[in-house]
Enzyme design. Structure first.
Site, PDB file in Angstrom:
ATOM      1  N   LYS A  15       0.904  -1.339  -0.022  1.00 25.88           N
ATOM      2  CA  LYS A  15      -0.114   0.069   0.017  1.00 25.88           C
ATOM      3  C   LYS A  15       0.830   1.294  -0.090  1.00 25.88           C
ATOM      4  O   LYS A  15       0.653   2.196  -0.771  1.00 25.88           O
ATOM      5  CB  LYS A  15      -0.922   0.171   1.261  1.00 25.88           C
ATOM      6  CG  LYS A  15      -1.922  -0.843   1.368  1.00 25.88           C
ATOM      7  CD  LYS A  15      -2.978  -0.663   2.420  1.00 25.88           C
ATOM      8  CE  LYS A  15      -2.332  -1.151   3.830  1.00 25.88           C
ATOM      9  NZ  LYS A  15      -2.422  -0.382   4.827  1.00 25.88           N
ATOM     10  N   ARG A  92     -11.691  -0.507   7.752  1.00 26.28           N
ATOM     11  CA  ARG A  92     -11.110  -1.889   7.925  1.00 26.28           C
ATOM     12  C   ARG A  92     -12.137  -2.807   8.495  1.00 26.28           C
ATOM     13  O   ARG A  92     -11.876  -4.140   8.515  1.00 26.28           O
ATOM     14  CB  ARG A  92      -9.950  -1.868   8.635  1.00 26.28           C
ATOM     15  CG  ARG A  92      -8.690  -1.811   7.978  1.00 26.28           C
ATOM     16  CD  ARG A  92      -7.547  -1.629   8.806  1.00 26.28           C
ATOM     17  NE  ARG A  92      -6.133  -2.104   8.176  1.00 26.28           N
ATOM     18  CZ  ARG A  92      -5.170  -1.489   8.389  1.00 26.28           C
ATOM     19  NH1 ARG A  92      -5.005  -0.618   8.853  1.00 26.28           N
ATOM     20  NH2 ARG A  92      -3.856  -2.004   7.717  1.00 26.28           N
ATOM     21  N   ARG A 127      11.106  -7.406   5.738  1.00 26.23           N
ATOM     22  CA  ARG A 127      11.044  -5.782   5.600  1.00 26.23           C
ATOM     23  C   ARG A 127      11.475  -5.362   6.911  1.00 26.23           C
ATOM     24  O   ARG A 127      11.470  -5.536   7.896  1.00 26.23           O
ATOM     25  CB  ARG A 127       9.452  -5.853   5.752  1.00 26.23           C
ATOM     26  CG  ARG A 127       8.852  -4.474   5.936  1.00 26.23           C
ATOM     27  CD  ARG A 127       7.494  -4.203   5.424  1.00 26.23           C
ATOM     28  NE  ARG A 127       6.549  -4.287   6.420  1.00 26.23           N
ATOM     29  CZ  ARG A 127       5.266  -3.913   6.517  1.00 26.23           C
ATOM     30  NH1 ARG A 127       4.981  -3.262   5.373  1.00 26.23           N
ATOM     31  NH2 ARG A 127       4.499  -4.006   7.463  1.00 26.23           N
ATOM     32  N   ARG A 161       9.309  -3.537  11.900  1.00 31.24           N
ATOM     33  CA  ARG A 161       8.024  -3.211  12.890  1.00 31.24           C
ATOM     34  C   ARG A 161       7.708  -4.167  13.739  1.00 31.24           C
ATOM     35  O   ARG A 161       7.977  -5.555  13.224  1.00 31.24           O
ATOM     36  CB  ARG A 161       6.891  -3.055  11.705  1.00 31.24           C
ATOM     37  CG  ARG A 161       6.536  -1.902  11.462  1.00 31.24           C
ATOM     38  CD  ARG A 161       5.584  -1.582  10.103  1.00 31.24           C
ATOM     39  NE  ARG A 161       4.467  -2.150  10.596  1.00 31.24           N
ATOM     40  CZ  ARG A 161       3.051  -1.887   9.953  1.00 31.24           C
ATOM     41  NH1 ARG A 161       3.301  -1.215   8.864  1.00 31.24           N
ATOM     42  NH2 ARG A 161       1.793  -2.506  10.224  1.00 31.24           N
ATOM     43  N   ARG A 172      -2.790 -10.395  12.146  1.00 36.96           N
ATOM     44  CA  ARG A 172      -3.265  -9.280  10.995  1.00 36.96           C
ATOM     45  C   ARG A 172      -3.937  -9.819   9.790  1.00 36.96           C
ATOM     46  O   ARG A 172      -4.736  -9.243   9.255  1.00 36.96           O
ATOM     47  CB  ARG A 172      -1.861  -8.357  10.940  1.00 36.96           C
ATOM     48  CG  ARG A 172      -1.471  -7.749  11.844  1.00 36.96           C
ATOM     49  CD  ARG A 172      -0.049  -7.132  11.791  1.00 36.96           C
ATOM     50  NE  ARG A 172      -0.048  -5.970  10.764  1.00 36.96           N
ATOM     51  CZ  ARG A 172       0.993  -5.501  10.186  1.00 36.96           C
ATOM     52  NH1 ARG A 172       2.205  -6.090  10.499  1.00 36.96           N
ATOM     53  NH2 ARG A 172       0.835  -4.731   9.366  1.00 36.96           N
TER      54      ARG A 172
HETATM   55  P1  AMP Z   1      -0.861  -0.650   8.990  1.00 40.20           P
HETATM   56  O1  AMP Z   1       0.256   0.350   9.000  1.00 40.20           O
HETATM   57  O2  AMP Z   1      -1.853   0.077   7.907  1.00 40.20           O
HETATM   58  O3  AMP Z   1      -0.661  -2.160   8.724  1.00 40.20           O
HETATM   59  O4  AMP Z   1      -1.762  -0.634  10.290  1.00 40.20           O
HETATM   60  C1  AMP Z   1      -1.022  -1.223  11.615  1.00 40.20           C
HETATM   61  C2  AMP Z   1      -2.098  -1.178  12.601  1.00 40.20           C
HETATM   62  O5  AMP Z   1      -2.815  -0.021  12.865  1.00 40.20           O
HETATM   63  C3  AMP Z   1      -3.096  -2.213  12.451  1.00 40.20           C
HETATM   64  O6  AMP Z   1      -2.706  -3.532  12.609  1.00 40.20           O
HETATM   65  C4  AMP Z   1      -4.228  -1.987  13.431  1.00 40.20           C
HETATM   66  O7  AMP Z   1      -3.737  -2.220  14.782  1.00 40.20           O
HETATM   67  C5  AMP Z   1      -4.334  -0.416  13.552  1.00 40.20           C
HETATM   68  N1  AMP Z   1      -4.930   0.177  12.507  1.00 40.20           N
HETATM   69  C6  AMP Z   1      -4.863   0.793  11.395  1.00 40.20           C
HETATM   70  N2  AMP Z   1      -5.712   1.323  10.735  1.00 40.20           N
HETATM   71  C7  AMP Z   1      -6.964   0.624  11.366  1.00 40.20           C
HETATM   72  C8  AMP Z   1      -8.307   0.819  11.111  1.00 40.20           C
HETATM   73  N3  AMP Z   1      -9.068   1.290  10.091  1.00 40.20           N
HETATM   74  N4  AMP Z   1      -9.004   0.014  12.087  1.00 40.20           N
HETATM   75  C9  AMP Z   1      -8.416  -0.481  13.233  1.00 40.20           C
HETATM   76  N5  AMP Z   1      -7.035  -0.520  13.445  1.00 40.20           N
HETATM   77  C10 AMP Z   1      -6.233   0.124  12.422  1.00 40.20           C
END
Ligand code: AMP
Length: 199
Positions: A15, A92, A127, A161, A172
């Protein structure tokens, strides 16, 4: 016409990479809100939201809907009307999607960056990311930084991360399969333009 694009995908689907490529030369037209990056900044600053978010994020779980919906509403309200918006990582869950439709957030497009679970697990093991700008690199030859362990853009030390650990990546992926696929379906049903991308 103003676009509000929801950018979704499994972990490590690309993304962030897609976003950076898409935004090149369009920085003056789009505001980008990365929910994951915004939450990581809160965790780093140890705010009350950050302290709550950390517990969920480190377990690979989604943050409660009411928190995320409030962030999304706030970000959309404060964005100038003449700017398009990219919501990286929202909605999400079906509840977030429902709120987006009900509150008339105006999402016009959903982009789903696709990857298999196996590939996501393999990529996550390789990563490293820049804590400053969020750019991802790989430990193997595929996308190594020019100087080992250092971000090409910011000159900052790259980190793993904490939620890229194998057991957390599985969590996830389950979140994506169980909650985000229904969210995408809800958005499609609402009539948004839907695109799938493979990187
Ligand atoms: P990402 O960097 O997009 O992979 O997001 C990292 C983490 O942030 C996710 O695993 C969730 O714990 C939290 N997170 C990000 N966006 C959302 C969302 N729309 N709803 C709930 N948790 C979120």
């Amino acid at each position: 016409m103003r676009k509000i694009i929801s950018l979704l995908g499994k972990p490590c689907a690309g993304k962030g990479t897609l976003l950076r490529r898409f935004l090149e030369g369009k920085e003056d037209q789009y505001i980008c809100v990365s929910f994951g990056d915004a939450l990581r900044k809160e965790v780093e600053k140890e705010t009350i939201l950050g302290q709550q978010a950390k517990i969920y994020m480190e377990a690979g779980k989604l943050i409660p809907d009411y928190i995320i919906i409030n962030i999304a509403l706030g970000q959309i309200r404060k964005a100038p009307e003449n700017m398009s918006l990219i919501l990286d990582g929202f909605p999400r869950t079906a509840e977030q999607a429902e709120a987006a439709v009900e509150a008339k957030m105006g999402i016009t497009h959903v982009v789903n960056v696709k990857i298999s679970d196996e590939e996501a697990i393999a990529r996550s093991a390789n990563r490293v990311v820049c804590p400053e700008c969020g750019e991802s690199y790989t430990l193997n030859e595929y996308k190594k930084p020019k100087k080992e362990g250092i971000c090409d853009r910011c000159g900052v030390k790259l980190v793993r991360r904490s939620d890229d650990k194998p057991e957390i990546i599985k969590e996830r992926l389950e979140s994506f399969n169980n909650y985000t696929i229904p969210a995408i379906k809800r958005m499609k049903d609402s009539g948004v333009e839907y695109l799938e991308v493979v990187l």
